[in-house]
Design a protein around this motif. Structure first.
Motif, PDB file in Angstrom:
ATOM      1  N   ASP A 112       7.205   1.491   1.600  1.00  0.00           N
ATOM      2  CA  ASP A 112       7.631   0.135   1.976  1.00  0.00           C
ATOM      3  C   ASP A 112       6.713  -0.458   3.035  1.00  0.00           C
ATOM      4  O   ASP A 112       6.407  -1.657   3.007  1.00  0.00           O
ATOM      5  N   GLN A 113       6.268   0.355   3.992  1.00  0.00           N
ATOM      6  CA  GLN A 113       5.361  -0.157   5.026  1.00  0.00           C
ATOM      7  C   GLN A 113       4.005  -0.513   4.431  1.00  0.00           C
ATOM      8  O   GLN A 113       3.389  -1.510   4.824  1.00  0.00           O
ATOM      9  N   VAL A 114       3.538   0.296   3.487  1.00  0.00           N
ATOM     10  CA  VAL A 114       2.276  -0.025   2.809  1.00  0.00           C
ATOM     11  C   VAL A 114       2.393  -1.380   2.120  1.00  0.00           C
ATOM     12  O   VAL A 114       1.512  -2.242   2.228  1.00  0.00           O
ATOM     13  N   ARG A 115       3.487  -1.593   1.412  1.00  0.00           N
ATOM     14  CA  ARG A 115       3.681  -2.875   0.714  1.00  0.00           C
ATOM     15  C   ARG A 115       3.752  -4.033   1.708  1.00  0.00           C
ATOM     16  O   ARG A 115       3.153  -5.099   1.502  1.00  0.00           O
ATOM     17  N   GLU A 116       4.491  -3.826   2.793  1.00  0.00           N
ATOM     18  CA  GLU A 116       4.678  -4.896   3.778  1.00  0.00           C
ATOM     19  C   GLU A 116       3.349  -5.283   4.412  1.00  0.00           C
ATOM     20  O   GLU A 116       3.020  -6.482   4.520  1.00  0.00           O
ATOM     21  N   ILE A 117       2.558  -4.293   4.818  1.00  0.00           N
ATOM     22  CA  ILE A 117       1.279  -4.594   5.461  1.00  0.00           C
ATOM     23  C   ILE A 117       0.323  -5.239   4.469  1.00  0.00           C
ATOM     24  O   ILE A 117      -0.407  -6.179   4.797  1.00  0.00           O
ATOM     25  N   ALA A 118       0.322  -4.740   3.227  1.00  0.00           N
ATOM     26  CA  ALA A 118      -0.549  -5.326   2.205  1.00  0.00           C
ATOM     27  C   ALA A 118      -0.226  -6.799   1.999  1.00  0.00           C
ATOM     28  O   ALA A 118      -1.124  -7.644   1.894  1.00  0.00           O
ATOM     29  N   PRO A 150      -4.701  -7.740  -2.385  1.00  0.00           N
ATOM     30  CA  PRO A 150      -4.213  -7.875  -3.768  1.00  0.00           C
ATOM     31  C   PRO A 150      -3.394  -6.643  -4.158  1.00  0.00           C
ATOM     32  O   PRO A 150      -3.917  -5.536  -4.257  1.00  0.00           O
ATOM     33  N   ILE A 151      -2.114  -6.849  -4.361  1.00  0.00           N
ATOM     34  CA  ILE A 151      -1.208  -5.711  -4.492  1.00  0.00           C
ATOM     35  C   ILE A 151      -1.505  -4.869  -5.717  1.00  0.00           C
ATOM     36  O   ILE A 151      -1.276  -3.658  -5.720  1.00  0.00           O
ATOM     37  N   HIS A 152      -2.066  -5.476  -6.783  1.00  0.00           N
ATOM     38  CA  HIS A 152      -2.341  -4.686  -7.982  1.00  0.00           C
ATOM     39  C   HIS A 152      -3.441  -3.656  -7.744  1.00  0.00           C
ATOM     40  O   HIS A 152      -3.514  -2.638  -8.424  1.00  0.00           O
ATOM     41  N   LEU A 153      -4.306  -3.902  -6.743  1.00  0.00           N
ATOM     42  CA  LEU A 153      -5.354  -2.942  -6.450  1.00  0.00           C
ATOM     43  C   LEU A 153      -4.808  -1.678  -5.810  1.00  0.00           C
ATOM     44  O   LEU A 153      -5.454  -0.633  -5.816  1.00  0.00           O
ATOM     45  N   LEU A 154      -3.600  -1.780  -5.231  1.00  0.00           N
ATOM     46  CA  LEU A 154      -2.941  -0.608  -4.666  1.00  0.00           C
ATOM     47  C   LEU A 154      -2.042   0.077  -5.679  1.00  0.00           C
ATOM     48  O   LEU A 154      -1.316   1.006  -5.352  1.00  0.00           O
ATOM     49  N   ARG A 155      -2.065  -0.422  -6.937  1.00  0.00           N
ATOM     50  CA  ARG A 155      -1.307   0.186  -8.037  1.00  0.00           C
ATOM     51  C   ARG A 155       0.201   0.089  -7.838  1.00  0.00           C
ATOM     52  O   ARG A 155       0.950   0.936  -8.298  1.00  0.00           O
TER      53      ARG A 155
END
Length: 431
Positions: free
Chosen positions: A69-75, A81-86
């Motif tokens: 969740d923290q990875v998503r929030e910071i991204a 670009p969230i798709h680059l983080l899969r």
């Protein structure tokens, strides 16, 4: 110049360091690269992401672990670009995740510490016991993050040092998939198993173990079919096709590309279509079918030019662009004995940059072949010697085999550079 406002240019995200960090979800590198690109101080970065400066400092220094969740929030706050983080956009926008599911990420990533020390002992080291994993919506992403981290190590470590850890991780995913068989999480975990099997196949390819590599590629296809992801299935079939072409069976490789094409269907993403066309071009050029190979390269270039060739679907991380197509055009040119076309295409593909690592060494051997065919013997053997050094240093049987194949195929004059290369080859292989 730093770009403090607006959207960062697409090419920023394809830079080498960021490409690796995005593929492995290395937030320490991603956060610091964005900060530098924006020209922010660490305090300004902390205000943007909504955490304390000390917390951000620990993240950048790799001292602070993050939940999914923290990875998503910071991204989201840094416009990564969230798709680059899969992560899917739907998952990225979710809130209020179950805290027991958040632990999946930390628990599985922590499990890598069990296997990483075994890498130094080689693939025959006894596998450490794996804990059972609580199944949840983040389990597959966590498992894939481990594969991504291992893939990142592959750039700088011999494949034989990674094979043990990769095999243990694949065993973990396989066990987890068995437990998840009748749950909603099975397709995503099967996709993670497919990716891990494909990476394990790649390691055995580099080790010169074609039989084991082929077995893992087939397992990757089976898991991809289980995931019910047609793009992933096509990708794994296409990867096996590329492997078969590369190991000397272009007819089988082309048959596999046809099956991959059937999996893609008529409305597939242009990145997938362009990549598969390039694999076909390699197969046809290996058979001497120059016109057919040219048509495939032209089809790939047309796919690259499509307006919808953006936001590439997983398992592709970046869109297939003209530089990537040029790389395949160069390889086709080498196989068709068109050295001048091949050298020009290599220049277009790399823009004057020097390929690095094991894959870079393979490409150097291909470029050496083009120089040799063009009569530039000294440059050809300089490139081959450099690739040989990389292959020996990285214990890459794939690279060493390519260099030896290059030398056997050379029928030109025995210049001084050739004699020096022969002495190097004999000395390195007999040491």
């Amino acid at each position: 110049m730093p770009q403090r406002d607006g959207v960062l240019a697409p090419e920023f995200w394809s830079r080498s360091a960021l490409a690796t960090a995005l593929a492995t979800c290395d937030m320490a590198v991603i956060v610091e690269e964005v900060r530098l690109a924006r020209g922010w101080s660490q305090g300004e970065l902390a205000r943007v992401v909504g955490y304390s400066q000390s917390w951000v400092s620990r993240v950048v220094n790799g001292q602070q672990s993050l939940t999914v969740d923290q990875v998503r929030e910071i991204a989201e706050r840094l416009d990564v670009p969230i798709h680059l983080l899969r992560f899917t956009r739907k998952a990225a926008s979710g809130r209020g995740a179950d805290p027991t599911r958040r632990r999946d990420f930390g628990r599985v990533v922590a499990a890598t510490a069990v296997t990483l020390p075994a890498m130094a002992a080689g693939p025959t080291a006894p596998a450490a016991p794996w804990p059972d994993i609580d199944l949840g919506e983040n389990t597959a992403a966590a498992l894939r993050a481990i594969t991504g981290a291992q893939r990142r190590l592959d750039a700088a470590a011999p494949a034989r040092d990674l094979a043990g850890a990769a095999g243990s991780h694949l065993d973990l995913i396989t066990r987890t998939l068995e437990r998840a068989e009748h749950t909603p999480f099975a397709p995503q975990i099967a996709a993670a198993a497919s990716e891990a099997a494909g990476f394990t196949a790649w390691l055995h390819t580099d080790m010169g173990d074609a039989g084991t590599a082929r077995r893992h590629y087939r397992a990757a296809i089976v898991h991809a079919r289980h995931s019910d992801d047609r793009l992933l299935t096509a990708y794994m079939i296409g990867s096996l096709a590329a492997f078969e072409i590369d190991t000397g069976d272009p007819e089988l490789g082309l048959a596999l590309t046809r099956e991959a094409g059937r999996q893609l269907g008529p409305d597939a993403h242009p990145t997938a279509c362009a990549w598969l066309a390039c694999v076909r071009a390699l197969g046809r050029s290996a058979l001497g079918a120059a016109s057919a190979a040219s048509r495939d390269i032209a089809a790939a270039e047309a796919g690259v030019d499509r307006v919808d060739n953006s936001d590439p679907p997983w398992p592709w991380v970046f869109a297939f662009d003209h530089a990537k197509v040029a790389g395949y055009r160069a390889l086709a040119g080498v196989r068709l004995r068109r050295p001048h076309e091949a050298r020009a295409a290599f220049g277009e593909a790399f823009g004057g940059a020097r390929p690095t690592g094991k894959q870079g060494a393979v490409l150097q051997v291909e470029l050496a072949s083009a120089h040799a065919d063009a009569g530039d013997v000294d440059e050809a053997f300089r490139l081959a010697a450099e690739a040989l050094g990389t292959g020996v240093r990285m214990h890459s049987e794939r690279v060493i085999g390519r260099v030896r194949r290059f030398r056997r195929a050379y029928r030109g004059p025995c210049a001084r550079s050739v004699r020096e290369f022969d002495a190097q080859l004999t000395g390195l292989l007999s040491a």
